[in-house]
Design a protein around this motif. Structure first.
Motif, PDB file in Angstrom:
ATOM      1  N   ASN A  56       0.830  -1.187   0.000  1.00 52.95           N
ATOM      2  CA  ASN A  56       0.000   0.000   0.000  1.00 52.95           C
ATOM      3  C   ASN A  56       0.877   1.255   0.000  1.00 52.95           C
ATOM      4  OD1 ASN A  56      -1.733   2.095   0.464  1.00 52.95           O
ATOM      5  ND2 ASN A  56      -2.810   1.118   2.164  1.00 52.95           N
ATOM      6  N   PRO A  57       0.930   1.990  -1.133  1.00 55.11           N
ATOM      7  CA  PRO A  57       1.802   3.173  -1.190  1.00 55.11           C
ATOM      8  C   PRO A  57       1.389   4.268  -0.219  1.00 55.11           C
ATOM      9  CG  PRO A  57       0.466   2.986  -3.186  1.00 55.11           C
ATOM     10  CD  PRO A  57       0.225   1.754  -2.368  1.00 55.11           C
ATOM     11  N   ALA A  58       0.131   4.262   0.231  1.00 62.69           N
ATOM     12  CA  ALA A  58      -0.306   5.270   1.195  1.00 62.69           C
ATOM     13  C   ALA A  58       0.383   5.071   2.542  1.00 62.69           C
ATOM     14  CB  ALA A  58      -1.815   5.212   1.371  1.00 62.69           C
ATOM     15  N   GLN A  59       0.906   3.852   2.796  1.00 64.52           N
ATOM     16  CA  GLN A  59       1.571   3.563   4.063  1.00 64.52           C
ATOM     17  C   GLN A  59       3.086   3.555   3.929  1.00 64.52           C
ATOM     18  OE1 GLN A  59      -0.140  -0.172   5.326  1.00 64.52           O
ATOM     19  NE2 GLN A  59      -1.698   0.880   6.507  1.00 64.52           N
ATOM     20  N   LYS A  60       3.624   4.157   2.866  1.00 58.76           N
ATOM     21  CA  LYS A  60       5.070   4.153   2.676  1.00 58.76           C
ATOM     22  C   LYS A  60       5.733   4.821   3.883  1.00 58.76           C
ATOM     23  CE  LYS A  60       8.741   4.984  -0.541  1.00 58.76           C
ATOM     24  NZ  LYS A  60       9.126   5.347  -1.888  1.00 58.76           N
ATOM     25  N   PRO A  61       6.637   4.102   4.543  1.00 55.02           N
ATOM     26  CA  PRO A  61       7.265   4.646   5.752  1.00 55.02           C
ATOM     27  C   PRO A  61       8.243   5.764   5.432  1.00 55.02           C
ATOM     28  CG  PRO A  61       8.229   2.545   5.177  1.00 55.02           C
ATOM     29  CD  PRO A  61       7.084   2.761   4.226  1.00 55.02           C
ATOM     30  N   ASP A  62       8.438   6.653   6.397  1.00 56.00           N
ATOM     31  CA  ASP A  62       9.379   7.763   6.241  1.00 56.00           C
ATOM     32  C   ASP A  62      10.754   7.324   6.735  1.00 56.00           C
ATOM     33  OD1 ASP A  62      10.677  10.152   5.901  1.00 56.00           O
ATOM     34  OD2 ASP A  62       9.744  11.128   7.629  1.00 56.00           O
ATOM     35  N   VAL A  63      11.578   6.872   5.811  1.00 54.02           N
ATOM     36  CA  VAL A  63      12.928   6.447   6.165  1.00 54.02           C
ATOM     37  C   VAL A  63      13.956   7.540   5.888  1.00 54.02           C
ATOM     38  CG1 VAL A  63      12.436   4.006   5.821  1.00 54.02           C
ATOM     39  CG2 VAL A  63      13.349   5.360   3.934  1.00 54.02           C
ATOM     40  N   ALA A  64      13.524   8.693   5.380  1.00 51.38           N
ATOM     41  CA  ALA A  64      14.446   9.766   4.996  1.00 51.38           C
ATOM     42  C   ALA A  64      15.439  10.139   6.103  1.00 51.38           C
ATOM     43  CB  ALA A  64      13.674  10.988   4.522  1.00 51.38           C
ATOM     44  N   PRO A  65      15.075  10.154   7.376  1.00 54.24           N
ATOM     45  CA  PRO A  65      16.086  10.499   8.385  1.00 54.24           C
ATOM     46  C   PRO A  65      17.312   9.576   8.345  1.00 54.24           C
ATOM     47  CG  PRO A  65      13.910  10.646   9.345  1.00 54.24           C
ATOM     48  CD  PRO A  65      13.739  10.026   7.981  1.00 54.24           C
ATOM     49  N   PHE A  66      17.103   8.315   7.978  1.00 51.61           N
ATOM     50  CA  PHE A  66      18.214   7.364   7.910  1.00 51.61           C
ATOM     51  C   PHE A  66      19.147   7.634   6.731  1.00 51.61           C
ATOM     52  CE2 PHE A  66      15.210   4.643  10.394  1.00 51.61           C
ATOM     53  CZ  PHE A  66      15.995   4.545  11.536  1.00 51.61           C
ATOM     54  N   TYR A  67      18.712   8.437   5.772  1.00 55.70           N
ATOM     55  CA  TYR A  67      19.574   8.759   4.629  1.00 55.70           C
ATOM     56  C   TYR A  67      20.842   9.485   5.079  1.00 55.70           C
ATOM     57  CZ  TYR A  67      15.538   7.664   1.605  1.00 55.70           C
ATOM     58  OH  TYR A  67      14.492   7.054   0.968  1.00 55.70           O
ATOM     59  N   ALA A  68      20.842  10.050   6.282  1.00 56.12           N
ATOM     60  CA  ALA A  68      22.044  10.705   6.818  1.00 56.12           C
ATOM     61  C   ALA A  68      23.216   9.728   6.906  1.00 56.12           C
ATOM     62  CB  ALA A  68      21.757  11.293   8.199  1.00 56.12           C
ATOM     63  N   PHE A  69      22.931   8.429   7.016  1.00 56.67           N
ATOM     64  CA  PHE A  69      23.988   7.423   7.088  1.00 56.67           C
ATOM     65  C   PHE A  69      24.651   7.167   5.737  1.00 56.67           C
ATOM     66  CE2 PHE A  69      21.767   6.210  10.993  1.00 56.67           C
ATOM     67  CZ  PHE A  69      22.821   5.874  11.833  1.00 56.67           C
ATOM     68  N   THR A  70      23.984   7.495   4.624  1.00 57.01           N
ATOM     69  CA  THR A  70      24.499   7.094   3.316  1.00 57.01           C
ATOM     70  C   THR A  70      25.859   7.721   3.013  1.00 57.01           C
ATOM     71  OG1 THR A  70      23.282   8.828   2.144  1.00 57.01           O
ATOM     72  CG2 THR A  70      22.194   6.701   2.365  1.00 57.01           C
ATOM     73  N   GLY A  71      26.670   6.956   2.331  1.00 55.15           N
ATOM     74  CA  GLY A  71      28.003   7.402   1.949  1.00 55.15           C
ATOM     75  C   GLY A  71      29.079   6.531   2.564  1.00 55.15           C
ATOM     76  N   LYS A  72      30.312   6.966   2.368  1.00 56.91           N
ATOM     77  CA  LYS A  72      31.472   6.259   2.897  1.00 56.91           C
ATOM     78  C   LYS A  72      32.056   7.069   4.044  1.00 56.91           C
ATOM     79  CE  LYS A  72      32.621   4.091  -1.477  1.00 56.91           C
ATOM     80  NZ  LYS A  72      33.672   3.878  -2.497  1.00 56.91           N
ATOM     81  N   TRP A  73      32.280   6.395   5.160  1.00 54.73           N
ATOM     82  CA  TRP A  73      32.773   7.016   6.381  1.00 54.73           C
ATOM     83  C   TRP A  73      34.026   6.283   6.850  1.00 54.73           C
ATOM     84  CZ3 TRP A  73      29.618  10.928   8.507  1.00 54.73           C
ATOM     85  CH2 TRP A  73      28.319  11.003   8.013  1.00 54.73           C
ATOM     86  N   ARG A  74      34.928   7.014   7.495  1.00 56.40           N
ATOM     87  CA  ARG A  74      36.052   6.369   8.155  1.00 56.40           C
ATOM     88  C   ARG A  74      36.469   7.236   9.338  1.00 56.40           C
ATOM     89  NH1 ARG A  74      40.312   6.931   3.325  1.00 56.40           N
ATOM     90  NH2 ARG A  74      40.286   9.195   3.192  1.00 56.40           N
ATOM     91  N   GLY A  75      37.149   6.580  10.269  1.00 52.22           N
ATOM     92  CA  GLY A  75      37.588   7.285  11.457  1.00 52.22           C
ATOM     93  C   GLY A  75      38.169   6.324  12.462  1.00 52.22           C
ATOM     94  N   GLY A 121      15.146   0.710   8.822  1.00 49.74           N
ATOM     95  CA  GLY A 121      13.853   0.855   8.169  1.00 49.74           C
ATOM     96  C   GLY A 121      12.777   1.233   9.167  1.00 49.74           C
ATOM     97  N   VAL A 122      11.585   1.467   8.638  1.00 47.83           N
ATOM     98  CA  VAL A 122      10.454   1.888   9.461  1.00 47.83           C
ATOM     99  C   VAL A 122       9.259   1.004   9.152  1.00 47.83           C
ATOM    100  CG1 VAL A 122       8.896   3.802  10.024  1.00 47.83           C
ATOM    101  CG2 VAL A 122      11.294   4.271   9.482  1.00 47.83           C
ATOM    102  N   ASP A 123       8.624   0.486  10.186  1.00 46.38           N
ATOM    103  CA  ASP A 123       7.410  -0.313  10.026  1.00 46.38           C
ATOM    104  C   ASP A 123       6.284   0.627   9.602  1.00 46.38           C
ATOM    105  OD1 ASP A 123       4.812  -1.458  10.714  1.00 46.38           O
ATOM    106  OD2 ASP A 123       5.933  -3.026  11.745  1.00 46.38           O
ATOM    107  N   PRO A 124       5.661   0.406   8.440  1.00 46.64           N
ATOM    108  CA  PRO A 124       4.648   1.335   7.959  1.00 46.64           C
ATOM    109  C   PRO A 124       3.352   1.306   8.762  1.00 46.64           C
ATOM    110  CG  PRO A 124       4.764  -0.549   6.512  1.00 46.64           C
ATOM    111  CD  PRO A 124       5.891  -0.691   7.494  1.00 46.64           C
ATOM    112  N   VAL A 125       3.092   0.222   9.463  1.00 48.12           N
ATOM    113  CA  VAL A 125       1.848   0.119  10.236  1.00 48.12           C
ATOM    114  C   VAL A 125       1.983   0.812  11.581  1.00 48.12           C
ATOM    115  CG1 VAL A 125       0.201  -1.476  11.287  1.00 48.12           C
ATOM    116  CG2 VAL A 125       1.200  -2.009   9.048  1.00 48.12           C
ATOM    117  N   THR A 126       3.083   0.541  12.297  1.00 45.98           N
ATOM    118  CA  THR A 126       3.253   1.110  13.635  1.00 45.98           C
ATOM    119  C   THR A 126       4.041   2.421  13.633  1.00 45.98           C
ATOM    120  OG1 THR A 126       5.331  -0.059  14.058  1.00 45.98           O
ATOM    121  CG2 THR A 126       3.265  -1.213  14.641  1.00 45.98           C
ATOM    122  N   GLY A 127       4.803   2.663  12.540  1.00 40.49           N
ATOM    123  CA  GLY A 127       5.664   3.845  12.491  1.00 40.49           C
ATOM    124  C   GLY A 127       6.943   3.684  13.297  1.00 40.49           C
TER     125      GLY A 127
END
Length: 173
Positions: free
Chosen positions: A24-43, A92-98
């Protein structure tokens, strides 16, 4: 119609009827905050276990959007001359419970499903609790993003007593 054919039709029908509930596309979860992790990191990181000297670690983290941008997956390595830690993560985010989840599997034999809460766009806290050897175990992780850097601290407790901390500061490269 044979019994096997009827069973195949019934099974296929059940699967096809179940798919729309999950798609159900109406229940697509908001995972955008996790996009902050994308990329290559080192330290560098530090692992401190109760009763032992701190271990300094060279770290790499590589993260990308996955599942058609409905999740973020990461591969982490932390090593020095004495140890080699590896971890695969899926956010990820559960679309039913958020509810936001951080699934982690390590080469140390750990498999955790952390529940994640974002306090704002740059800070998250994750929690996982379990029973082990009759003790109440908990892992709490704080992650902070500042520009092109990320820091985290994971603290593991047993019956409320701190057993291990793992912290790091990473930068995009």
């Amino acid at each position: 119609m044979t019994k096997l054919t009827r069973q195949v039709i019934v099974t296929a029908s059940a699967i096809l009827c179940a798919v729309p509930a999950f798609a159900n596309p109406a229940q697509k979860p908001d995972v955008a905050p996790f996009y902050a992790f994308t990329g290559k990191w080192r330290g560098t990181g530090e692992l401190v276990e109760a009763g032992q000297e701190p271990a300094k670690l060279a770290m790499k983290l590589i993260c990308a959007k996955s599942a058609d941008s409905a999740a973020v997956s990461c591969e982490m390595s932390a090593r020095n001359k004495q140890m080699n830690m590896a971890e695969s993560d899926l956010f990820g985010v559960d679309p039913v419970t958020g509810t936001a989840h951080w699934y982690a599997v390590t080469n140390q034999g750990e498999t955790h499903d952390h529940i994640v809460q974002w306090s704002d766009a740059n800070n998250l806290n994750a929690h996982y609790a379990w029973q082990q050897d009759g003790k109440q175990m908990e892992e709490n992780i704080a992650v902070a993003f500042r520009g092109r850097t990320m820091s985290f601290k994971s603290t593991v407790t047993a019956d409320g007593k701190e057993m291990e901390t793992f912290s790091a500061k990473l930068a995009h490269y």
